[in-house]
Design a protein around this motif. Structure first.
Motif, short mmCIF file in Angstrom:
data_model
loop_
_atom_site.label_atom_id
_atom_site.label_comp_id
_atom_site.label_asym_id
_atom_site.label_seq_id
_atom_site.Cartn_x
_atom_site.Cartn_y
_atom_site.Cartn_z
N MET A 45 -6.74 -1.17 8.32
CA MET A 45 -5.89 -2.20 7.97
C MET A 45 -5.37 -2.69 9.25
O MET A 45 -4.48 -3.66 9.38
CB MET A 45 -4.79 -1.74 6.92
N SER A 46 -5.74 -2.20 10.46
CA SER A 46 -5.04 -2.47 11.55
C SER A 46 -5.17 -3.98 12.17
O SER A 46 -4.20 -4.67 12.78
CB SER A 46 -5.22 -1.75 12.98
N ASN A 47 -6.25 -4.60 11.51
CA ASN A 47 -6.55 -5.92 11.82
C ASN A 47 -5.43 -7.07 10.93
O ASN A 47 -5.76 -8.30 11.21
CB ASN A 47 -7.88 -6.69 11.96
N GLN B 207 -8.59 2.91 -2.23
CA GLN B 207 -8.37 3.43 -0.65
C GLN B 207 -8.70 2.49 0.12
O GLN B 207 -9.56 2.12 0.31
CB GLN B 207 -9.18 4.78 -0.67
N ILE B 208 -7.85 2.58 1.36
CA ILE B 208 -8.17 1.61 2.55
C ILE B 208 -8.24 2.65 3.61
O ILE B 208 -7.52 3.54 3.75
CB ILE B 208 -6.71 0.73 2.67
N GLY B 209 -9.15 2.21 4.49
CA GLY B 209 -9.27 2.93 5.83
C GLY B 209 -10.98 3.25 6.10
O GLY B 209 -11.68 2.54 5.54
N GLN B 210 -11.19 4.06 6.92
CA GLN B 210 -12.35 4.44 7.39
C GLN B 210 -13.54 4.76 6.31
O GLN B 210 -14.46 4.28 6.52
CB GLN B 210 -12.28 5.52 8.24
N THR B 211 -13.09 5.43 5.31
CA THR B 211 -13.92 5.76 4.45
C THR B 211 -13.51 5.01 2.90
O THR B 211 -13.99 5.37 1.98
CB THR B 211 -14.08 7.42 4.14
N SER C 196 0.98 -1.29 0.05
CA SER C 196 0.04 -0.13 -0.03
C SER C 196 0.87 1.17 -0.01
O SER C 196 1.91 1.23 0.75
CB SER C 196 -1.02 -0.06 1.15
N GLY C 197 0.55 2.28 -1.02
CA GLY C 197 1.26 3.54 -0.78
C GLY C 197 0.43 4.58 -0.20
O GLY C 197 -0.80 4.77 -0.45
N GLY C 198 1.44 5.64 0.23
CA GLY C 198 0.74 7.01 0.90
C GLY C 198 1.21 8.11 0.11
O GLY C 198 1.89 7.95 -1.18
N ARG C 199 1.03 8.95 0.69
CA ARG C 199 1.56 10.56 0.00
C ARG C 199 3.01 10.40 -0.13
O ARG C 199 3.49 10.97 -1.05
CB ARG C 199 1.09 11.75 1.11
N GLY C 200 3.67 9.54 0.50
CA GLY C 200 5.31 9.53 0.32
C GLY C 200 5.64 8.99 -1.01
O GLY C 200 6.76 9.16 -1.27
N GLY D 49 0.09 6.53 8.96
CA GLY D 49 -0.76 5.86 9.95
C GLY D 49 -1.60 6.74 10.61
O GLY D 49 -1.90 6.59 11.89
N ALA D 50 -2.59 7.61 9.82
CA ALA D 50 -3.35 8.38 10.51
C ALA D 50 -4.42 7.35 10.96
O ALA D 50 -4.76 6.11 10.25
CB ALA D 50 -4.08 9.38 9.66
N ILE D 51 -5.38 7.57 12.09
CA ILE D 51 -6.33 6.84 12.67
C ILE D 51 -7.26 6.39 11.55
O ILE D 51 -7.82 5.06 11.51
CB ILE D 51 -7.01 7.46 13.94
N GLN D 52 -7.79 7.13 10.81
CA GLN D 52 -8.80 6.82 9.75
C GLN D 52 -8.06 5.66 8.76
O GLN D 52 -8.70 5.04 8.26
CB GLN D 52 -9.19 8.17 8.69
N HIS D 53 -6.84 5.62 8.44
CA HIS D 53 -6.12 4.68 7.80
C HIS D 53 -5.96 3.22 8.57
O HIS D 53 -6.33 2.25 7.95
CB HIS D 53 -4.82 5.03 7.09
N LEU D 54 -5.85 3.39 9.90
CA LEU D 54 -5.58 2.31 10.64
C LEU D 54 -6.74 1.49 10.84
O LEU D 54 -6.95 0.38 10.85
CB LEU D 54 -5.33 2.62 12.07
N ALA D 55 -8.00 2.45 10.79
CA ALA D 55 -9.49 1.78 10.76
C ALA D 55 -9.38 0.71 9.89
O ALA D 55 -10.40 -0.23 9.69
CB ALA D 55 -10.42 2.66 10.60
#
Ligand code: FAD
Length: 321
Positions: free
Chosen positions: A278-280, A250-254, A208-212, A270-276
């Motif tokens: 994939m954190s499991n 997109q992976i996450g809360q939304t 998975s890729g982010g803004r980085g 690792g914003a909370i909305q992203h962790l929602a």
């Protein structure tokens, strides 16, 4: 207490998604020695009877009609209702997929029944059915006791164990599809996007890729690693918002909620909305050049470094295996 449990098979391009078989495992637990049925809805789907039959369905209902070739909510709802009428279950299980999330609550409302969403575990406590589901964006887990004349539930992919394959043969019942009189929607055309072919929500490995990653081209090394590993490629909303990739990734809360065996987060803070979303995941690897990035708090393995050095190095090592 013996129960009748119906699993609504979840299909993608006329193929059975694994979550359908995982749901059969959950259905067998909940049935408590009672009966398990599955219903397959679509067009040209009769070959799917066999795997359902071999993974614990005692009965398989087939509703095969040209009007069901594409998902249309009213039509699909009518078809599931026909299977419910035929089998008269106490529990109806769907995948926690786009279709399951759409149809299950609508049918639950129609049947004045309860609905439990996004289940990751089922168990029995005496005569009670207990469903475990993540809450507060995956920070805690609720055990929900469900009762009523019929309970509707959606199952998160990659969580319930798939039952062992047997040589059992289910009895197969073909149901003649009765189209609802007031069908409000018709699919005229399906425009398919190019994709890597690995279904993100069922993938065992996700890169998975982010803004980085910094640009659409920056995803290239991630696609290369994914190809070597047989993985799907996902993204943070940061990357989607920046226009580096499509929102379907997109992976996450939304976005999509995923539970792969291995999640490799590249340039994601690792914003909370992203962790929602994939954190499991069973094992999380984070690659980030900032040692303070919050993603390292949930990571099993952390690599502090530039993803444009680390990801190609991982691909080259993985190619040697
Ligand atoms: P950033 O936070 O900008 O992080 C980029 C990271 O890349 C940084 O940690 C940086 O150190 C690292 N980096 C930079 N260059 C490199 C390099 N060369 N090598 C290695 N590392 C590098 N977000 C989601 O992801 N999914 C959601 O579903 C979602 N839903 C949301 C819903 C709401 C209501 C709101 C308010 C926000 C939501 N967000 C969601 C957004 C979320 O809050 C974050 O803004 C987003 O996740 C940040 O994405 P990011 O980690 O890619 O970007």
């Amino acid at each position: 207490m013996k129960r009748k449990v119906l699993v609504v098979a979840d299909l993608r391009a006329n193929q059975l998604r694994n979550v359908s078989l995982e749901a059969l495992g959950g259905a067998n637990t909940l049935a408590d020695g009672g009966e398990v049925a599955a219903v397959v809805i679509g067009h040209g789907v009769s070959s799917l009877v066999q795997p359902l039959s071999e993974h614990g369905a005692n009965h398989v209902y087939v509703i095969d009609h040209a009007d069901l070739a594409q998902y249309v909510p009213d039509a699909y709802e009518a078809a599931v209702s026909q299977a419910i009428e035929a089998f008269d279950p106490q529990v109806v299980l769907f995948a926690h997929s786009a279709i399951g999330r759409d149809v299950a609550p609508a049918l639950a409302a129609k049947h004045k029944a309860g609905q439990v969403s996004d289940i990751i575990h089922v168990e029995l406590a005496g005569d009670d059915m207990l469903f475990t589901r993540p809450i507060y964006a995956g920070k805690a887990f609720a055990k929900v006791k469900a009762s009523g004349h019929v309970v509707f539930a959606t199952i998160r992919p990659n969580n319930l164990p798939m039952p062992e394959q047997t040589s059992e043969q289910a009895d197969v019942v073909n149901i003649d599809y009765a189209a609802p009189a007031n069908l409000r929607t018709k699919v005229r055309e399906v425009l398919k996007k190019a994709s890597s072919g690995v279904d993100l929500s069922e993938a065992k490995i996700i890169v998975s890729g982010g803004r980085g990653v910094k640009s659409a081209d920056g995803f290239k090394p991630l696609y290369e690693l994914a190809e070597v590993l047989g993985a799907a490629v996902g993204a943070s909303r940061g990357a989607c918002d920046a226009g580096y990739c499509d929102y379907s990734m997109q992976i996450g809360q939304t976005g999509k909620v995923v539970t792969p065996d291995l999640y490799i987060a590249c340039g994601i803070s690792g914003a909370i909305q992203h962790l929602a979303g994939m954190s499991n995941s069973k094992i999380i690897v984070a690659i980030n050049k900032d040692p303070e990035a919050p993603i390292f708090k949930v990571a099993d393995y952390g690599i502090v470094g530039d993803l444009f050095d680390v990801v190609p190095a991982l691909s080259s090592e993985a190619r040697k295996v």
